[in-house]
Design an enzyme around this catalytic site. Structure first.
Site: not given
Ligand code: VGL
Ligand code: ZN
Length: 194
Positions: A15, A102, A141
């Site tokens: 991410d 995702k 994540c």
């Molecule tokens: C994430 C909060 C909401 C992450 C993704 O990538 O850690 N955190 N969506």
């Protein structure tokens, strides 16, 4: 600890998207600091021909994780927006590169890169037994991807010099690291790889 990268190894970059960077919709403090070390890991894996998987949060605009739709987060990483793009300095190699989206359908969220994706199948297909995981956020994540990989039987190395957490509550990232270690992950640094 010295580690030799072999054919059973893959890198998972979690991410590293604009919305998780300072100034983004859901900023991870110092989230941009993971880019430089990750680029070094990417180069090592790519040069050897090892696969590098890039997960991304890829939400519809009415996603259940968003405030107003039942969730706790500000809207972030909405499909096909600037915020959902990878950090511009992240080295996305042309070969051996795989993008794993995702959280793509409205009614499901996924903190783990294995949840609702074919990541496990892709790794198995290539005979991958060990995964090296870095990116953001340590306490969401990254943590869930690492634990997902451990539960699926992979040996997991967490790139301690290439992760950053949100720390909604102070200490969340430290707790996440302790949990990953308790579940069997190993902390690794750039100079451990040869
Ligand atoms: C994430 C909060 C909401 C992450 C993704 O990538 O850690 N955190 N969506
Ligand atoms: Zn999300």
């Amino acid at each position: 600890m010295k580690l030799k990268i072999t054919d059973i190894d893959a890198l998972i970059v979690v991410d590293v998207q604009n919305d998780f960077m300072p100034g983004g919709a859901l900023p991870v403090p110092e989230g941009d600091k993971v880019v430089e070390p990750l680029n070094k890991y990417i180069e090592i894996f790519e040069k050897r021909g090892n696969p590098v998987y890039f997960t991304r949060d890829w939400h519809p605009e009415n996603h259940i994780s968003f405030k107003g739709y039942g969730g706790i987060w500000p809207p972030h990483c909405i499909q096909d927006t600037e915020g959902a793009k990878f950090h511009p300095d992240l080295k996305l190699p042309l070969d051996n590169k795989f993008i794993i989206s995702k959280g793509t359908s409205r009614d499901f969220d996924a903190y783990s890169g294995f949840q609702g994706t074919i990541l496990n199948e892709l790794l198995k297909e290539r005979g991958i037994k060990r995964v090296f995981v870095g990116g953001v956020a340590t306490d969401y994540c990254v943590k869930n991807t690492v634990i997902g990989a451990l539960n699926l039987g992979y040996q997991v190395f967490v790139l301690e010099d290439a992760i950053k957490g949100v720390d909604v509550n102070p200490g969340d990232s430290e707790k996440a690291i302790n949990l990953m270690l308790l579940k069997g992950a190993t902390l690794t640094h750039l100079n451990d790889l040869k």
